[in-house]
Scaffold this motif. Sequence first.
Motif, PDB file in Angstrom:
ATOM      1  N   PRO A  38       0.825  -1.212   0.000  1.00 32.58           N
ATOM      2  CA  PRO A  38       0.000   0.000   0.000  1.00 32.58           C
ATOM      3  C   PRO A  38       0.857   1.260   0.000  1.00 32.58           C
ATOM      4  N   PRO A  39       0.336   2.355  -0.552  1.00 34.38           N
ATOM      5  CA  PRO A  39       1.085   3.606  -0.526  1.00 34.38           C
ATOM      6  C   PRO A  39       1.191   4.120   0.908  1.00 34.38           C
ATOM      7  N   PRO A  40       2.197   4.922   1.214  1.00 38.20           N
ATOM      8  CA  PRO A  40       2.348   5.425   2.584  1.00 38.20           C
ATOM      9  C   PRO A  40       1.225   6.381   2.947  1.00 38.20           C
ATOM     10  N   ASP A  41       0.863   6.389   4.209  1.00 34.81           N
ATOM     11  CA  ASP A  41      -0.149   7.304   4.709  1.00 34.81           C
ATOM     12  C   ASP A  41       0.540   8.606   5.084  1.00 34.81           C
ATOM     13  N   VAL A  42       0.364   9.624   4.262  1.00 40.58           N
ATOM     14  CA  VAL A  42       1.047  10.894   4.510  1.00 40.58           C
ATOM     15  C   VAL A  42       0.251  11.805   5.421  1.00 40.58           C
ATOM     16  N   GLY A  43      -1.008  11.481   5.640  1.00 41.20           N
ATOM     17  CA  GLY A  43      -1.816  12.275   6.555  1.00 41.20           C
ATOM     18  C   GLY A  43      -2.249  13.596   5.938  1.00 41.20           C
ATOM     19  N   PHE A  44      -2.814  14.449   6.779  1.00 35.03           N
ATOM     20  CA  PHE A  44      -3.329  15.737   6.330  1.00 35.03           C
ATOM     21  C   PHE A  44      -2.175  16.724   6.161  1.00 35.03           C
ATOM     22  N   GLN A  45      -2.113  17.369   5.010  1.00 30.16           N
ATOM     23  CA  GLN A  45      -1.076  18.361   4.747  1.00 30.16           C
ATOM     24  C   GLN A  45      -1.749  19.646   4.280  1.00 30.16           C
TER      25      GLN A  45
END
Length: 57
Positions: A38-45
Amino acid sequence: MTDTNEKQWTVWYSIKDWFSNLFVSEAEAVLDTFENNPPPDVGFQPYTGDDAEAGEG
């Protein structure tokens, strides 16, 4: 004559195998749904308003 014929068939199967592996890997790349990686979870930016053209003008 047999030696030349054998070399031609060896080349043919090598090319066929190479293209088969190429198309299988490309199809997996296009159709992959990231089940195994899975792609990384970068969160809210949040947008900060900075852009690449800062300092011009």
